[in-house]
Design a protein around this motif. Structure first.
Motif, short mmCIF file in Angstrom:
data_model
loop_
_atom_site.label_atom_id
_atom_site.label_comp_id
_atom_site.label_asym_id
_atom_site.label_seq_id
_atom_site.Cartn_x
_atom_site.Cartn_y
_atom_site.Cartn_z
N GLY A 31 83.36 4.42 26.73
CA GLY A 31 82.92 5.78 27.06
C GLY A 31 83.39 6.21 28.43
N GLN A 32 83.34 5.30 29.38
CA GLN A 32 83.81 5.61 30.73
C GLN A 32 85.31 5.87 30.72
OE1 GLN A 32 82.39 2.00 32.48
NE2 GLN A 32 80.66 3.01 33.47
N ALA A 33 86.04 5.13 29.94
CA ALA A 33 87.49 5.32 29.87
C ALA A 33 87.84 6.68 29.29
CB ALA A 33 88.12 4.20 29.04
N ARG A 34 87.07 7.13 28.31
CA ARG A 34 87.36 8.44 27.70
C ARG A 34 87.06 9.57 28.65
NH1 ARG A 34 84.94 5.81 23.40
NH2 ARG A 34 82.93 6.76 23.84
N GLU B 72 68.14 13.73 29.87
CA GLU B 72 67.64 14.66 30.88
C GLU B 72 66.28 15.21 30.49
OE1 GLU B 72 70.67 17.61 31.44
OE2 GLU B 72 72.06 16.16 32.36
N GLU B 73 66.09 15.47 29.21
CA GLU B 73 64.81 15.99 28.73
C GLU B 73 63.70 14.96 28.93
OE1 GLU B 73 62.27 18.82 27.44
OE2 GLU B 73 64.42 19.12 27.74
N PHE B 74 64.00 13.68 28.66
CA PHE B 74 63.00 12.64 28.85
C PHE B 74 62.62 12.47 30.32
CE2 PHE B 74 64.35 10.65 24.67
CZ PHE B 74 63.15 10.92 24.05
N ASP B 75 63.53 12.79 31.24
CA ASP B 75 63.25 12.64 32.66
C ASP B 75 62.37 13.74 33.21
OD1 ASP B 75 64.70 10.34 32.76
OD2 ASP B 75 66.52 11.28 33.55
N ARG C 149 82.50 3.48 37.32
CA ARG C 149 82.25 4.90 37.08
C ARG C 149 80.95 5.08 36.33
NH1 ARG C 149 88.42 6.64 35.59
NH2 ARG C 149 89.18 6.27 37.68
N GLU C 150 80.22 6.10 36.74
CA GLU C 150 78.95 6.38 36.09
C GLU C 150 79.17 7.30 34.90
OE1 GLU C 150 75.80 7.68 38.59
OE2 GLU C 150 76.39 6.33 40.19
N GLU C 151 78.33 7.11 33.91
CA GLU C 151 78.39 7.96 32.74
C GLU C 151 77.46 9.15 32.96
OE1 GLU C 151 78.22 6.02 28.84
OE2 GLU C 151 78.00 4.18 29.99
N PRO C 152 77.85 10.35 32.50
CA PRO C 152 76.94 11.49 32.63
C PRO C 152 75.75 11.31 31.69
CG PRO C 152 78.94 12.12 31.46
CD PRO C 152 79.13 10.71 31.94
N ARG C 153 74.62 11.87 32.09
CA ARG C 153 73.42 11.77 31.26
C ARG C 153 73.51 12.76 30.11
NH1 ARG C 153 69.68 8.78 33.03
NH2 ARG C 153 67.89 9.92 32.27
#
Length: 107
Positions: free
Chosen positions: A79-82, A103-106, A94-98
């Motif tokens: 996923g990070q590579a894509r 985001e709703e659970f947070d 590299r961080e993955e976007p949420r």
């Protein structure tokens, strides 16, 4: 073909005499002059060709054994590579976007 891996402390130890900012080729040259092993040089070659302001930037960007990183699996790395990420940051850091659901659970 070697299957061994290096560590960030080994890489930083090979670069203890470097004056920053320094480019990738300068870091590789300094590591060779310090007598670094092939795995350290290989890890430095895997870094983006940029100017590094200090040891902390090198530590974040150097590619060591990505399979030893906590919390990474093959799916996450794919996923990070894509998606790519911040230029100059090693792929495995590299961080993955949420997702919208995360985001709703947070909230």
């Amino acid at each position: 073909m070697s299957t061994g891996h290096t560590s960030v402390p080994e890489v930083l130890d090979a670069l203890k005499d470097v004056t920053y900012p320094a480019g990738k080729e300068q870091l590789i040259s300094a590591a060779r002059q310090a007598g670094a092993g092939d795995e350290v040089v290989k890890a430095l070659r895997g870094m983006p060709a940029e100017q590094y302001a200090g040891r902390a930037e090198v530590a974040r960007s150097v590619r060591v054994d990505p399979d030893s990183d906590p919390g990474t699996d093959a799916g996450r790395r794919a996923g990070q590579a894509r998606r790519g990420g911040k230029p100059g940051l090693s792929q495995h850091l590299r961080e993955e976007p949420r997702t919208p659901i995360q985001e709703e659970f947070d909230r």
